[in-house]
Enzyme design. Sequence first.
Site, short mmCIF file in Angstrom:
data_model
loop_
_atom_site.label_atom_id
_atom_site.label_comp_id
_atom_site.label_asym_id
_atom_site.label_seq_id
_atom_site.Cartn_x
_atom_site.Cartn_y
_atom_site.Cartn_z
CG ASP A 29 10.54 14.27 -20.86
OD1 ASP A 29 10.85 14.74 -21.85
OD2 ASP A 29 10.87 12.89 -20.85
CB ILE A 30 7.26 10.14 -20.56
CG1 ILE A 30 6.33 8.94 -19.88
CG2 ILE A 30 7.94 9.76 -21.82
CD1 ILE A 30 5.25 8.42 -21.00
CG ASN A 85 16.74 18.59 -28.83
OD1 ASN A 85 18.00 19.14 -28.47
ND2 ASN A 85 16.07 17.80 -27.87
N GLY A 91 18.15 15.88 -32.39
CA GLY A 91 17.66 14.80 -31.52
C GLY A 91 16.32 15.12 -31.40
CD GLN A 92 11.55 19.04 -33.16
OE1 GLN A 92 12.28 19.73 -34.17
NE2 GLN A 92 10.44 19.61 -33.17
CG HIS A 98 9.17 20.06 -26.88
ND1 HIS A 98 8.86 19.51 -28.45
CD2 HIS A 98 10.11 19.19 -26.45
CE1 HIS A 98 9.73 18.63 -28.53
NE2 HIS A 98 10.75 18.20 -27.50
#
Length: 111
Positions: A29-30, A85, A91-92, A98
Amino acid sequence: MSTVFGLIIQGKIPSKKVFENERILAIEDIHPVAPVHILIMPKKEIPDIHSLEPQDWPLVGEMMSVAQKIAEEKGIVDGYRLVTNNGPNAGQTVFHLHFHLIGGRVLGHLG
Ligand code: 5GP
């Protein structure tokens, strides 16, 4: 493919790959929320978990298997969380299915 993850799957946006096969990609994750924060996604464009159809169940099972494998490799089997999510109210933000694999620190209870 219309999302940022679609572009990552196509190789048009760089990512740090953790696992890849013909059906599944896992990347770091970034904006990690824990020492281990991996995104596990199908290459097939599925917007969210609620869009899954019965023919997708094997794919979801394989995503779970990939999560187990990565958790072993990262040494977090004593405590990790696998989260997805579904929808904006949850909160998606990226509408390509994913799982967040999160671990490497003590995690609080679900809020
Ligand atoms: P969601 O909010 O949809 O559950 O999760 C989307 C996740 O994707 C977020 O944790 C966010 O940090 C991550 N993300 C968004 N854009 C990128 C990107 O370009 N590269 C990577 N590696 N992660 C991203």
